[in-house]
Scaffold this active site. Structure first.
Site, short mmCIF file in Angstrom:
data_model
loop_
_atom_site.label_atom_id
_atom_site.label_comp_id
_atom_site.label_asym_id
_atom_site.label_seq_id
_atom_site.Cartn_x
_atom_site.Cartn_y
_atom_site.Cartn_z
N CYS A 159 0.81 -1.23 0.00
CA CYS A 159 0.00 0.00 0.00
C CYS A 159 0.84 1.28 0.00
CB CYS A 159 -0.95 0.00 1.20
SG CYS A 159 -1.89 -1.52 1.34
N HIS B 21 -3.39 6.98 1.94
CA HIS B 21 -3.85 5.66 1.50
C HIS B 21 -5.23 5.41 2.13
CE1 HIS B 21 -4.28 1.47 0.85
NE2 HIS B 21 -3.95 1.10 2.07
N ASN C 234 -10.25 -0.22 -0.20
CA ASN C 234 -8.79 -0.22 -0.12
C ASN C 234 -8.22 -0.90 -1.37
OD1 ASN C 234 -6.10 -0.80 0.45
ND2 ASN C 234 -6.47 -1.37 2.58
N1 COA Z 1 -18.49 -8.24 9.71
C1 COA Z 1 -18.94 -8.47 10.96
N2 COA Z 1 -18.13 -8.76 11.98
C2 COA Z 1 -16.80 -8.84 11.69
C3 COA Z 1 -16.28 -8.63 10.41
C4 COA Z 1 -17.21 -8.33 9.39
N3 COA Z 1 -16.81 -8.10 8.13
N4 COA Z 1 -14.94 -8.77 10.45
C5 COA Z 1 -14.63 -9.06 11.71
N5 COA Z 1 -15.75 -9.10 12.47
C6 COA Z 1 -15.87 -9.38 13.90
C7 COA Z 1 -14.68 -10.11 14.44
O1 COA Z 1 -14.79 -11.49 14.24
C8 COA Z 1 -14.74 -9.74 15.90
O2 COA Z 1 -15.69 -10.56 16.52
P1 COA Z 1 -15.45 -11.11 18.02
O3 COA Z 1 -15.35 -9.89 18.87
O4 COA Z 1 -16.64 -11.93 18.26
O5 COA Z 1 -14.16 -11.87 17.93
C9 COA Z 1 -15.29 -8.32 15.89
O6 COA Z 1 -15.93 -8.15 14.61
C10 COA Z 1 -14.24 -7.25 16.05
O7 COA Z 1 -13.20 -7.55 15.13
P2 COA Z 1 -11.88 -6.69 15.08
O8 COA Z 1 -10.91 -7.30 14.13
O9 COA Z 1 -11.44 -6.44 16.50
O10 COA Z 1 -12.47 -5.34 14.47
P3 COA Z 1 -11.75 -3.97 14.36
O11 COA Z 1 -12.50 -2.94 15.10
O12 COA Z 1 -10.27 -4.08 14.63
O13 COA Z 1 -11.92 -3.63 12.82
C11 COA Z 1 -10.64 -3.67 10.77
C12 COA Z 1 -11.37 -4.49 11.84
C13 COA Z 1 -9.99 -4.60 9.78
C14 COA Z 1 -11.65 -2.79 10.08
C15 COA Z 1 -9.56 -2.81 11.46
O14 COA Z 1 -8.80 -3.60 12.33
C16 COA Z 1 -8.65 -2.10 10.53
O15 COA Z 1 -9.04 -1.21 9.82
N6 COA Z 1 -7.35 -2.44 10.54
C17 COA Z 1 -6.33 -1.70 9.82
C18 COA Z 1 -6.45 -1.80 8.35
C19 COA Z 1 -5.35 -1.01 7.70
O16 COA Z 1 -4.92 0.02 8.17
N7 COA Z 1 -4.82 -1.46 6.63
C20 COA Z 1 -3.74 -0.75 6.02
C21 COA Z 1 -2.95 -1.65 5.26
S1 COA Z 1 -3.81 -2.40 3.95
#
Ligand code: COA
Length: 329
Positions: free
Chosen positions: A116, A256, A286
């Site tokens: 990215c 990004h 993304n």
């Molecule tokens: N729909 C519904 N629930 C979902 C899900 C979806 N698409 N994806 C994950 N979950 C669930 C998980 O299983 C978890 O459930 P649990 O609490 O029962 O285990 C819960 O939602 C929370 O998941 P979590 O991973 O803690 O969510 P989050 O708040 O961290 O958000 C992202 C997830 C990916 C959106 C976030 O972590 C993020 O944006 N990360 C950085 C991405 C980034 O910067 N990328 C740059 C490089 S490419």
């Protein structure tokens, strides 16, 4: 006597998004997720997917549009840098395929792999070639078909990523200052937080890491989020310091497009009006390396970028890598 300005300037941009839309409502039918969860956690409502297309198919129109926008012909290009984590082959590279299809017969071409952060890293490389006089016209093309890497039964990644391409032409100018600073960093220690193996599990000798069962992209979202929360301000502060400027002298931040919460963090931390931090996340998702140049092209098409304005491009992601470029447009 006035100060003589010289530097690397953007003379053209182009982008391409595949026609097929994958909406949050469609994802609700595929995995256990909801439009509400996706919008709240990411800000994304839809993304594009390249059905029956390869990286070269999205790269080529973006490249051609950037050349047209710059008023350049393929023969004018000295260097092509392609960025992609989804190349059609390890060899020939995407950049060489582009060189052939464009007919850029005077160009040398190589791929740059920084996920990215690709566009930001490639801009630093382009600037270095232009600055030392080894090239006068550099084409950067960032093209991703991330849908090829996504397991559409894995809800933790399938709602985040989209396909597309963005391109920019950089040229040397004897009258404008262009790039004012660049700041590049890597954090390989945490690289496995965003992991896509080079070969599938069927070939055990080829597996570079344990516990990976497919060629699909795996992300430890929380670790990547924590990295991003450190990396983005470090990149912005670092490039400002390098250029001897402060945030009040910057007209645009073009980050990004990974997550709306990260963009909101930038807005709050620097006390910026929300409209200064460009986002197209809602309809593009993304697109890895392609996201910053797609934003730039959208901004140019919307007439948002004015000559003399300043912008910071920020990249962060797989590697882990991050960096920023400060440019006068
Ligand atoms: N729909 C519904 N629930 C979902 C899900 C979806 N698409 N994806 C994950 N979950 C669930 C998980 O299983 C978890 O459930 P649990 O609490 O029962 O285990 C819960 O939602 C929370 O998941 P979590 O991973 O803690 O969510 P989050 O708040 O961290 O958000 C992202 C997830 C990916 C959106 C976030 O972590 C993020 O944006 N990360 C950085 C991405 C980034 O910067 N990328 C740059 C490089 S490419």
């Amino acid at each position: 006597m006035g100060v003589i300005a010289i530097g690397s300037i953007i003379t053209g941009t182009g982008s391409f998004l595949p026609e097929t839309r994958l909406t949050n409502q469609m994802l609700e039918q595929m995995v256990d997720t909801s439009d509400e969860w996706i919008v709240q956690r990411t800000g994304i409502r839809e993304r594009r997917v390249a059905v029956d297309m390869q990286a070269i198919d999205v790269a080529l129109p973006a490249a051609q549009r950037a050349l047209d926008d710059a008023g350049r012909k393929a023969e004018d290009i000295d260097l092509i840098i392609a960025c992609t984590v989804t190349p059609d082959s390890f060899t020939p590279t995407l950049s060489c395929a582009l060189q052939d299809k464009l007919g850029a017969k005077h160009a040398f071409a190589f791929d740059l792999s920084a996920a990215c952060s690709g566009f930001v890293y490639a801009t630093d490389v382009a600037d270095s070639y232009l600055r030392c006089g080894k090239a006068k016209c550099v084409l950067i093309v960032c093209a991703e078909v991330l849908s090829h890497l996504i397991d559409y039964t894995d809800r933790t990644v399938c709602c985040l990523f989209g396909d597309g391409a963005g391109a920019a032409v950089y040229e040397w100018s004897d009258t404008e200052d262009g790039i004012l600073g660049t700041y590049m960093r890597s954090d390989g220690k945490n690289g496995n937080a965003l992991f896509a193996p080079a070969f599938a599990a069927e070939n055990p000798l080829a597996m570079p890491r344990e516990n990976k069962t497919s060629h699909y992209l795996h992300m430890d979202g929380k670790t990547v989020f924590r990295f991003t929360a450190r990396a983005v301000p470090d990149a912005i502060d670092g490039v400002l310091q390098q250029a001897g400027m402060d945030i009040s002298q910057v007209d645009w931040i073009v980050p990004h497009q990974a997550n709306m919460r990260i963009l909101d963090m930038v807005i709050r931390r620097y006390g910026l009006p929300a409209e200064k931090v460009f986002s197209n996340l809602e309809h593009v998702g993304n697109t890895s390396s392609a996201s910053v140049p797609i934003c730039l092209d959208e901004m140019r098409q919307q007439g948002l970028l004015k000559n003399g304005q300043t912008a910071i491009f920020v990249g962060f992601g797989g590697g882990l890598t991050y960096g920023a470029v400060l440019i006068r447009l």
